[in-house]
Design a protein around this motif. Structure first.
Motif, PDB file in Angstrom:
ATOM      1  N   TYR A   7       0.838  -1.184   0.000  1.00  0.00           N
ATOM      2  CA  TYR A   7       0.000   0.000   0.000  1.00  0.00           C
ATOM      3  C   TYR A   7       0.879   1.242   0.000  1.00  0.00           C
ATOM      4  O   TYR A   7       1.932   1.263   0.624  1.00  0.00           O
ATOM      5  CB  TYR A   7      -0.906   0.025   1.233  1.00  0.00           C
ATOM      6  N   SER A   8       0.400   2.260  -0.666  1.00  0.00           N
ATOM      7  CA  SER A   8       1.111   3.523  -0.683  1.00  0.00           C
ATOM      8  C   SER A   8       0.980   4.194   0.679  1.00  0.00           C
ATOM      9  O   SER A   8      -0.015   4.030   1.381  1.00  0.00           O
ATOM     10  CB  SER A   8       0.520   4.418  -1.766  1.00  0.00           C
ATOM     11  N   THR A  10       1.412   7.567   0.822  1.00  0.00           N
ATOM     12  CA  THR A  10       0.993   8.935   0.521  1.00  0.00           C
ATOM     13  C   THR A  10       0.033   8.934  -0.665  1.00  0.00           C
ATOM     14  O   THR A  10       0.030   8.002  -1.472  1.00  0.00           O
ATOM     15  CB  THR A  10       2.197   9.832   0.169  1.00  0.00           C
ATOM     16  N   THR A  11      -0.740  10.013  -0.779  1.00  0.00           N
ATOM     17  CA  THR A  11      -1.633  10.145  -1.928  1.00  0.00           C
ATOM     18  C   THR A  11      -0.805  10.392  -3.186  1.00  0.00           C
ATOM     19  O   THR A  11       0.302  10.925  -3.117  1.00  0.00           O
ATOM     20  CB  THR A  11      -2.641  11.298  -1.729  1.00  0.00           C
ATOM     21  N   SER A  12      -1.357  10.009  -4.322  1.00  0.00           N
ATOM     22  CA  SER A  12      -0.587  10.063  -5.560  1.00  0.00           C
ATOM     23  C   SER A  12      -0.377  11.473  -6.096  1.00  0.00           C
ATOM     24  O   SER A  12       0.620  11.731  -6.753  1.00  0.00           O
ATOM     25  CB  SER A  12      -1.274   9.212  -6.637  1.00  0.00           C
ATOM     26  N   ARG A  13      -1.274  12.413  -5.840  1.00  0.00           N
ATOM     27  CA  ARG A  13      -1.152  13.736  -6.438  1.00  0.00           C
ATOM     28  C   ARG A  13      -0.417  14.722  -5.553  1.00  0.00           C
ATOM     29  O   ARG A  13       0.479  15.413  -6.001  1.00  0.00           O
ATOM     30  CB  ARG A  13      -2.525  14.277  -6.800  1.00  0.00           C
ATOM     31  N   GLY A  15       0.863  14.000  -2.331  1.00  0.00           N
ATOM     32  CA  GLY A  15       1.765  13.392  -1.354  1.00  0.00           C
ATOM     33  C   GLY A  15       1.278  13.520   0.078  1.00  0.00           C
ATOM     34  O   GLY A  15       2.083  13.569   1.011  1.00  0.00           O
TER      35      GLY A  15
END
Length: 152
Positions: A7-8, A10-13, A15
């Motif tokens: 899982y990431s 941070t958010t993709s756009r 961070g």
């Protein structure tokens, strides 16, 4: 054998930090995400600076210039906001827009921060059309008043 699920963090756009299952002190992650989101959604900056101001006020933000120093170093074009916890920096994404209070105009991020400026008013010509010039001047004035273009 399959790869484990990852899982990431941070958010993709923007961070923004994400919570994960079983995380202790979730409020720290949520508060950090909210502070960063506040910088982006508030949508205004004081202007553009390479050097951090000496006495920022909590809630103020700037666009980091092309030659940043100090805490802004290595963060060119970022939005830097002063918070209770110090500087928070958000790297912009293409299409992000903010209002520049110093120039009374919007800036658009298209790889760098663009400030639209007013076109020159029409001058000269073989035929002078007063109505057309008045209409163009009114359009330029309205675009300036709404902050779409800068009078500078």
């Amino acid at each position: 054998m399959t790869d484990p699920i990852s899982y990431s963090t941070t958010t993709s756009r923007l961070g923004l930090p994400l919570l994960f299952a079983g995380q202790a002190q979730k409020e720290t992650t949520v508060n950090e995400a909210l502070a960063l989101l506040d910088l982006c959604v508030a949508g205004s900056v004081q202007g553009v600076l390479n050097d951090p101001p000496t006495a920022p006020v909590i809630g103020q933000a700037w666009i980091v210039g092309a030659s940043p120093t100090g805490p802004f170093a290595n963060h060119a074009n970022a939005i830097a906001g002063w918070t209770e916890g110090g500087w928070r920096l958000v790297q912009p994404v293409i299409g992000m827009r903010c209002y520049d209070l110093q120039n009374s105009s919007y800036r658009l991020f298209d790889g760098s921060w663009t400030l639209a400026t007013a076109p020159a008013s029409p001058q000269g010509g073989a035929v002078v059309d007063a109505e057309a010039r008045a209409a163009i001047a009114a359009l330029i004035e309205m675009l300036t008043v709404t902050g779409t273009i800068s009078a500078n």
